[in-house]
Design an enzyme around this catalytic site. Structure first.
Site, PDB file in Angstrom:
ATOM      1  N   THR A   1     -18.286   0.451   1.774  1.00 53.91           N
ATOM      2  CA  THR A   1     -16.783   1.063   2.410  1.00 53.91           C
ATOM      3  C   THR A   1     -17.205   1.924   3.239  1.00 53.91           C
ATOM      4  O   THR A   1     -18.191   2.738   2.877  1.00 53.91           O
ATOM      5  CB  THR A   1     -15.946   1.498   1.263  1.00 53.91           C
ATOM      6  OG1 THR A   1     -16.417   2.319   0.473  1.00 53.91           O
ATOM      7  CG2 THR A   1     -15.699   0.074   0.444  1.00 53.91           C
TER       8      THR A   1
ATOM      9  N   ASP B   1       4.455   2.406  -4.114  1.00 52.19           N
ATOM     10  CA  ASP B   1       3.436   3.098  -5.159  1.00 52.19           C
ATOM     11  C   ASP B   1       3.335   2.229  -6.380  1.00 52.19           C
ATOM     12  O   ASP B   1       4.328   2.022  -7.101  1.00 52.19           O
ATOM     13  CB  ASP B   1       4.052   4.484  -5.295  1.00 52.19           C
ATOM     14  CG  ASP B   1       3.071   5.288  -6.372  1.00 52.19           C
ATOM     15  OD1 ASP B   1       2.191   4.784  -6.868  1.00 52.19           O
ATOM     16  OD2 ASP B   1       3.637   6.486  -6.457  1.00 52.19           O
ATOM     17  N   VAL B   2       2.155   1.819  -6.707  1.00 51.68           N
ATOM     18  CA  VAL B   2       1.860   0.919  -7.611  1.00 51.68           C
ATOM     19  C   VAL B   2       2.014   1.557  -9.024  1.00 51.68           C
ATOM     20  O   VAL B   2       1.816   0.743 -10.166  1.00 51.68           O
ATOM     21  CB  VAL B   2       0.590   0.162  -7.506  1.00 51.68           C
ATOM     22  CG1 VAL B   2       0.363  -0.863  -6.311  1.00 51.68           C
ATOM     23  CG2 VAL B   2      -0.691   1.022  -7.449  1.00 51.68           C
TER      24      VAL B   2
ATOM     25  N   TYR C   1     -12.143   6.663 -14.691  1.00 55.63           N
ATOM     26  CA  TYR C   1     -12.329   5.541 -13.893  1.00 55.63           C
ATOM     27  C   TYR C   1     -12.989   4.172 -14.692  1.00 55.63           C
ATOM     28  O   TYR C   1     -12.398   3.273 -14.687  1.00 55.63           O
ATOM     29  CB  TYR C   1     -13.175   5.693 -12.765  1.00 55.63           C
ATOM     30  CG  TYR C   1     -13.294   4.302 -11.778  1.00 55.63           C
ATOM     31  CD1 TYR C   1     -12.587   4.342 -10.775  1.00 55.63           C
ATOM     32  CD2 TYR C   1     -14.364   3.599 -11.962  1.00 55.63           C
ATOM     33  CE1 TYR C   1     -12.680   2.970  -9.812  1.00 55.63           C
ATOM     34  CE2 TYR C   1     -14.516   2.578 -11.158  1.00 55.63           C
ATOM     35  CZ  TYR C   1     -13.397   2.228  -9.975  1.00 55.63           C
ATOM     36  OH  TYR C   1     -13.813   1.306  -9.102  1.00 55.63           O
TER      37      TYR C   1
ATOM     38  N   ASP D   1       0.866  -1.175   0.052  1.00 52.15           N
ATOM     39  CA  ASP D   1       0.006  -0.030  -0.098  1.00 52.15           C
ATOM     40  C   ASP D   1       0.857   1.325  -0.065  1.00 52.15           C
ATOM     41  O   ASP D   1       2.090   1.248   0.503  1.00 52.15           O
ATOM     42  CB  ASP D   1      -1.191  -0.117   1.347  1.00 52.15           C
ATOM     43  CG  ASP D   1      -1.963   0.613   1.085  1.00 52.15           C
ATOM     44  OD1 ASP D   1      -3.275   0.265   0.660  1.00 52.15           O
ATOM     45  OD2 ASP D   1      -2.346   2.015   0.920  1.00 52.15           O
TER      46      ASP D   1
HETATM   47  N1  LIG Z   1     -15.628   0.003  -3.414  1.00 55.84           N
HETATM   48  C1  LIG Z   1     -16.341  -0.142  -4.487  1.00 55.84           C
HETATM   49  O1  LIG Z   1     -17.553  -0.196  -4.451  1.00 55.84           O
HETATM   50  C2  LIG Z   1     -15.873  -0.754  -5.487  1.00 55.84           C
HETATM   51  C3  LIG Z   1     -16.474  -1.311  -6.616  1.00 55.84           C
HETATM   52  C4  LIG Z   1     -16.062  -1.830  -7.681  1.00 55.84           C
HETATM   53  C5  LIG Z   1     -14.621  -1.814  -7.772  1.00 55.84           C
HETATM   54  N2  LIG Z   1     -13.650  -1.275  -6.783  1.00 55.84           N
HETATM   55  C6  LIG Z   1     -12.290  -1.297  -6.892  1.00 55.84           C
HETATM   56  O2  LIG Z   1     -11.721  -2.101  -5.769  1.00 55.84           O
HETATM   57  C7  LIG Z   1     -10.634  -1.884  -5.656  1.00 55.84           C
HETATM   58  C8  LIG Z   1     -10.373  -1.511  -4.095  1.00 55.84           C
HETATM   59  O3  LIG Z   1     -11.220  -0.551  -3.628  1.00 55.84           O
HETATM   60  P1  LIG Z   1     -11.714  -0.180  -2.265  1.00 55.84           P
HETATM   61  O4  LIG Z   1     -13.024   0.319  -2.268  1.00 55.84           O
HETATM   62  O5  LIG Z   1     -11.226  -1.241  -1.253  1.00 55.84           O
HETATM   63  O6  LIG Z   1     -10.818   1.130  -2.073  1.00 55.84           O
HETATM   64  P2  LIG Z   1     -10.237   1.768  -0.759  1.00 55.84           P
HETATM   65  O7  LIG Z   1      -9.877   3.321  -0.925  1.00 55.84           O
HETATM   66  O8  LIG Z   1     -11.005   1.387   0.549  1.00 55.84           O
HETATM   67  O9  LIG Z   1      -8.587   1.147  -0.845  1.00 55.84           O
HETATM   68  C9  LIG Z   1      -7.722   1.388  -1.623  1.00 55.84           C
HETATM   69  C10 LIG Z   1      -6.450   1.050  -1.124  1.00 55.84           C
HETATM   70  O10 LIG Z   1      -5.387   1.307  -2.364  1.00 55.84           O
HETATM   71  C11 LIG Z   1      -4.310   2.444  -1.988  1.00 55.84           C
HETATM   72  N3  LIG Z   1      -3.593   2.855  -2.829  1.00 55.84           N
HETATM   73  C12 LIG Z   1      -4.270   4.110  -3.556  1.00 55.84           C
HETATM   74  N4  LIG Z   1      -3.456   4.466  -4.503  1.00 55.84           N
HETATM   75  C13 LIG Z   1      -2.411   3.747  -4.312  1.00 55.84           C
HETATM   76  C14 LIG Z   1      -1.159   3.459  -4.862  1.00 55.84           C
HETATM   77  N5  LIG Z   1      -0.617   4.570  -5.898  1.00 55.84           N
HETATM   78  N6  LIG Z   1      -0.054   2.612  -4.569  1.00 55.84           N
HETATM   79  C15 LIG Z   1      -0.367   1.749  -3.579  1.00 55.84           C
HETATM   80  N7  LIG Z   1      -1.680   1.635  -3.016  1.00 55.84           N
HETATM   81  C16 LIG Z   1      -2.646   2.518  -3.311  1.00 55.84           C
HETATM   82  C17 LIG Z   1      -4.890   3.104  -0.746  1.00 55.84           C
HETATM   83  O11 LIG Z   1      -4.097   3.605   0.178  1.00 55.84           O
HETATM   84  C18 LIG Z   1      -6.011   2.201  -0.171  1.00 55.84           C
HETATM   85  O12 LIG Z   1      -5.459   1.493   1.069  1.00 55.84           O
HETATM   86  C19 LIG Z   1     -10.171  -0.498  -6.383  1.00 55.84           C
HETATM   87  O13 LIG Z   1      -9.473  -0.825  -7.320  1.00 55.84           O
HETATM   88  C20 LIG Z   1     -11.522  -0.240  -6.762  1.00 55.84           C
HETATM   89  O14 LIG Z   1     -11.681   0.605  -8.172  1.00 55.84           O
HETATM   90  C21 LIG Z   1     -14.375  -0.892  -5.550  1.00 55.84           C
END
Ligand SMILES: NC(=O)c1ccc[n+]([C@@H]2O[C@H](COP(=O)([O-])OP(=O)(O)OC[C@H]3O[C@@H](n4cnc5c(N)ncnc54)[C@H](O)[C@@H]3O)[C@@H](O)[C@H]2O)c1
Length: 262
Positions: free
Chosen positions: A196, A66-67, A161, A45
């Site tokens: 979330t 940082d991905v 997105y 993360d």
């Molecule tokens: N929450 C939803 O409703 C939902 C629905 C469909 C898809 N998604 C996808 O699921 C995935 C996770 O979403 P979530 O809701 O758990 O999000 P979240 O924001 O709770 O968690 C995302 C994590 O990614 C980390 N992150 C952000 N940028 C980063 C970087 N450059 N390098 C490394 N880490 C980084 C953040 O610090 C965070 O801990 C994402 O790809 C999101 O697009 C989420």
């Protein structure tokens, strides 16, 4: 005596799983789930505090990453291999959906590029870094987080997105086909909206916004992160040995619905 349930719940003993975005939401729930199934967990993360807390909780390794940075992504998979001896599962999940990514009419190039970098280029980098280990092992499961918005249109657009998640789908399919005969499966996970803290806060402030979305969900609620993690555990395990190059939809029926129950 070992029961079937116990077997099903320990499907990943001895496997090593790299999870990006492991500090929060779906990534955190998945770290917990894969650890409970016996996997060694490598939490990546950009948020050091959250990522380290996740790793400590599941007895795993934290690698601040940082991905979007090729060198840091390389170092992440190397650390996983150096520490645990294999890279069996890559859950490429980190992603962002910032407010300045909106309608195409108002979204600027900087916001567009930032979202493409974090959501799509990162998946390219993580797959590129994970594949050499998996090819050497002759085994691996890659799960890339896309979204249901990659397969359905929304009038409430987040243009970059959506486009980034469409890219994740196409790339995952192609990789799943290319490496299938080397024992590597690649699937794209398409979650529906997940309950979330961010979503709760947004919709608590704006109930009409929540209602506009909930009406389209046959089951009448958002997903819990644990329900998405359960799907990842299935895709990571040998139970899904014939599931490859798929758009694996976990959306409560949204994409199958026309008229939902009242
Ligand atoms: N929450 C939803 O409703 C939902 C629905 C469909 C898809 N998604 C996808 O699921 C995935 C996770 O979403 P979530 O809701 O758990 O999000 P979240 O924001 O709770 O968690 C995302 C994590 O990614 C980390 N992150 C952000 N940028 C980063 C970087 N450059 N390098 C490394 N880490 C980084 C953040 O610090 C965070 O801990 C994402 O790809 C999101 O697009 C989420």
């Amino acid at each position: 005596m070992t029961t079937d349930t116990e077997n099903i719940c320990r499907r990943l003993v001895g496997r090593t799983a790299v999870i990006t975005g492991a500090g929060s939401g779906i990534g955190l729930a998945t770290a917990r789930r894969l650890a409970s199934e016996g996997a060694h967990i490598v939490c990546a993360d950009i948020d050091e505090t959250a990522g380290k807390a996740a790793a400590d909780e599941v007895g795993g390794l934290f690698v601040r990453t940082d991905v979007t940075d090729p060198e840091q992504v390389e170092a992440l998979f190397k650390a996983a291999h150096d520490t645990y001896g294999s890279v069996d599962i890559a859950f490429n999940n980190a992603g962002i959906s910032p407010p300045d990514d909106d309608s195409i009419l108002t979204t600027g190039l900087e916001a567009w590029k930032r979202v493409q970098d974090v959501n799509l280029t990162s998946v390219y980098l993580c797959c590129k870094a994970a594949l050499p280990y998996m090819r050497r092992q002759g085994r691996g499961s890659i799960i890339n987080t896309a979204s249901f918005v990659a397969i359905m249109g929304a009038a409430t657009s987040q243009i970059s997105y959506t486009a980034s998640k469409g890219g994740v789908l196409a790339m995952s399919r192609e990789l799943g086909v290319q490496f299938a005969r080397e024992g590597i499966r690649v699937n794209a996970l398409c979650p529906g909206p997940v309950n979330t803290p961010l979503l709760q806060e947004l919709f608590a402030k704006d109930p009409e916004r929540a209602a506009r979305r909930l009406v389209h969900i046959p089951v009448g609620r958002f997903a819990e992160a644990t329900e998405i993690a359960a799907a990842v555990a299935f895709l990571a395990s040998d139970d899904s040995s014939f599931v490859n190059a798929s758009d694996f939809v976990v959306d409560g029926g949204i994409s199958g619905a026309y008229v939902t129950p009242v």
